[in-house]
Enzyme design. Structure first.
Site, PDB file in Angstrom:
ATOM      1  N   ASN A  10       0.879  -1.169   0.000  1.00 59.64           N
ATOM      2  CA  ASN A  10       0.000   0.000   0.000  1.00 59.64           C
ATOM      3  C   ASN A  10       0.918   1.221   0.000  1.00 59.64           C
ATOM      4  OD1 ASN A  10      -1.439   2.318   0.816  1.00 59.64           O
ATOM      5  ND2 ASN A  10      -3.051   1.068   1.724  1.00 59.64           N
ATOM      6  N   GLU A  37      -3.926   1.893  -2.966  1.00 60.91           N
ATOM      7  CA  GLU A  37      -3.981   3.347  -2.746  1.00 60.91           C
ATOM      8  C   GLU A  37      -3.055   4.097  -3.704  1.00 60.91           C
ATOM      9  OE1 GLU A  37      -5.365   5.407   0.843  1.00 60.91           O
ATOM     10  OE2 GLU A  37      -4.273   3.857   1.943  1.00 60.91           O
ATOM     11  N   ASP A 148      -3.876  -4.930   0.978  1.00 63.45           N
ATOM     12  CA  ASP A 148      -4.141  -4.311   2.276  1.00 63.45           C
ATOM     13  C   ASP A 148      -5.515  -4.793   2.726  1.00 63.45           C
ATOM     14  OD1 ASP A 148      -4.725  -2.772   4.448  1.00 63.45           O
ATOM     15  OD2 ASP A 148      -4.412  -0.837   3.463  1.00 63.45           O
ATOM     16  N   ASN A 150      -6.700  -4.540   5.810  1.00 66.04           N
ATOM     17  CA  ASN A 150      -7.223  -3.745   6.929  1.00 66.04           C
ATOM     18  C   ASN A 150      -7.830  -4.629   8.018  1.00 66.04           C
ATOM     19  OD1 ASN A 150      -6.682  -0.879   6.727  1.00 66.04           O
ATOM     20  ND2 ASN A 150      -7.898  -0.890   4.848  1.00 66.04           N
ATOM     21  N   ASP A 219      -1.460  -6.226   6.179  1.00 68.00           N
ATOM     22  CA  ASP A 219      -1.205  -6.491   4.758  1.00 68.00           C
ATOM     23  C   ASP A 219      -0.796  -7.956   4.631  1.00 68.00           C
ATOM     24  OD1 ASP A 219      -1.027  -3.544   3.449  1.00 68.00           O
ATOM     25  OD2 ASP A 219      -0.209  -3.538   5.489  1.00 68.00           O
ATOM     26  N   ASP A 248       2.712   4.735   4.925  1.00 68.71           N
ATOM     27  CA  ASP A 248       2.540   4.211   6.284  1.00 68.71           C
ATOM     28  C   ASP A 248       2.556   2.672   6.311  1.00 68.71           C
ATOM     29  OD1 ASP A 248       0.166   4.534   4.892  1.00 68.71           O
ATOM     30  OD2 ASP A 248      -1.024   5.103   6.629  1.00 68.71           O
ATOM     31  N   HIS A 249       2.578   2.037   5.130  1.00 72.45           N
ATOM     32  CA  HIS A 249       2.655   0.570   5.032  1.00 72.45           C
ATOM     33  C   HIS A 249       4.025   0.123   4.514  1.00 72.45           C
ATOM     34  CE1 HIS A 249      -1.798  -0.295   5.258  1.00 72.45           C
ATOM     35  NE2 HIS A 249      -1.809   0.994   5.011  1.00 72.45           N
TER      36      HIS A 249
END
Length: 257
Positions: A10, A37, A148, A150, A219, A248-249
């Site tokens: 991501n 994303e 991802d 989540n 992930d 952030d991933h």
DNA sequence: ATGGTTGCAACGCAA
């Protein structure tokens, strides 16, 4: 396809992260990389940047939010961009076949909080996903589902499971949906290869979460039963998360014999 | 401490 390496990342805006993605591709040389994303309309996708270095690309994007893409060495067939049974303008699904392996790239909704309307959307989306995965298992032997999710599947996947109990990303409903996916006939590559290793793939930008290692493993790379025995390695690469202006991933990689 | 940061795009929304 024998002996291949596949990854998910991501990137939280491919426009911003493009130099980091190119550097990572060059260093890691995966056969396939699934991105989430991208936040790019298809017309804005930097296709030639990837084709110039010997990769092929396929994407399903939208502006500002969401957007998924797959970058592969080999040719891409049988593209699907939508789940059955739901009308969704959000671009979160990209399934393709490469060298006889079905690759299903997912950006599962975040859900925001368990009291949010977005959480109900997430649960509905997960129900549609289960129907889709059943269909795919009927049509393909070798399947990799990655992206991802989540969802942190187990307490070991959360830095503070007590605090996160019942919260979005770690609620019983989401974990049940993840378990249902595995029951269809998939294995979580990371957990299959590293049964007791605590490692995270996402750290909040706030509160210095990465430096304090306050993360979650959300992930994932799932492999169908005919593939899991050939999975010899699965790891999370924290290096890009320590770069300037990181996603952030972190990317997650699996290697198959 | 109900905060904090990032990306997009132009104000707040989503994560």
């Amino acid at each position: 396809m024998s002996g291949f390496k596949i990854a998910t990342w991501n990137v939280n805006s491919l426009r911003v992260r493009l130099p980091q993605v190119l550097e990572w591709l060059n260093k890691e040389q995966p056969d396939a990389l699934a991105l989430q994303e991208t936040k790019l309309q298809d017309i804005d996708f930097p296709e030639s940047v990837f084709t110039d270095i010997g990769y092929r690309v396929v994407y399903s994007g939208q502006r500002t939010y969401n957007g998924v893409a797959i970058i592969t060495r080999d040719s891409i067939n049988e593209k699907i961009t939508d789940l059955p049974g739901i009308e969704d303008i959000q671009r979160r699904v990209l399934a393709v076949t490469v060298n006889g392996v079905r690759i299903i790239n997912l950006y599962i909704p975040n859900g925001e909080s368990v009291t949010s309307d977005k959480f109900q959307y997430k649960l509905q989306w997960l129900r549609s996903l289960e129907i889709f995965l059943k269909q795919e298992l009927g049509a393909h032997q070798k399947i990799i589902v990655l992206g991802d999710f989540n969802i942190a599947p187990q307490p070991i996947d959360v830095h503070n499971p007590t605090e996160w109990e019942g919260k979005v990303l770690f609620s019983d409903q989401e974990r049940k949906a993840f378990a249902n996916m595995l029951e269809l006939g998939f294995a979580d590559c990371f957990r299959a290869l590293n049964p007791v290793l605590q490692a995270y793939s996402w750290w909040d930008y706030r509160v210095n979460a990465f430096k304090r290692n306050l993360g979650m493993r959300i992930d994932h790379i799932l492999a169908s039963q005919s593939l899991i025995a050939q999975c010899e390695l699965c790891h999370i690469d924290k290096t890009p998360r320590s770069h300037e202006r990181p996603s952030d991933h972190a990317p997650v990689t699996a290697a198959f014999i």
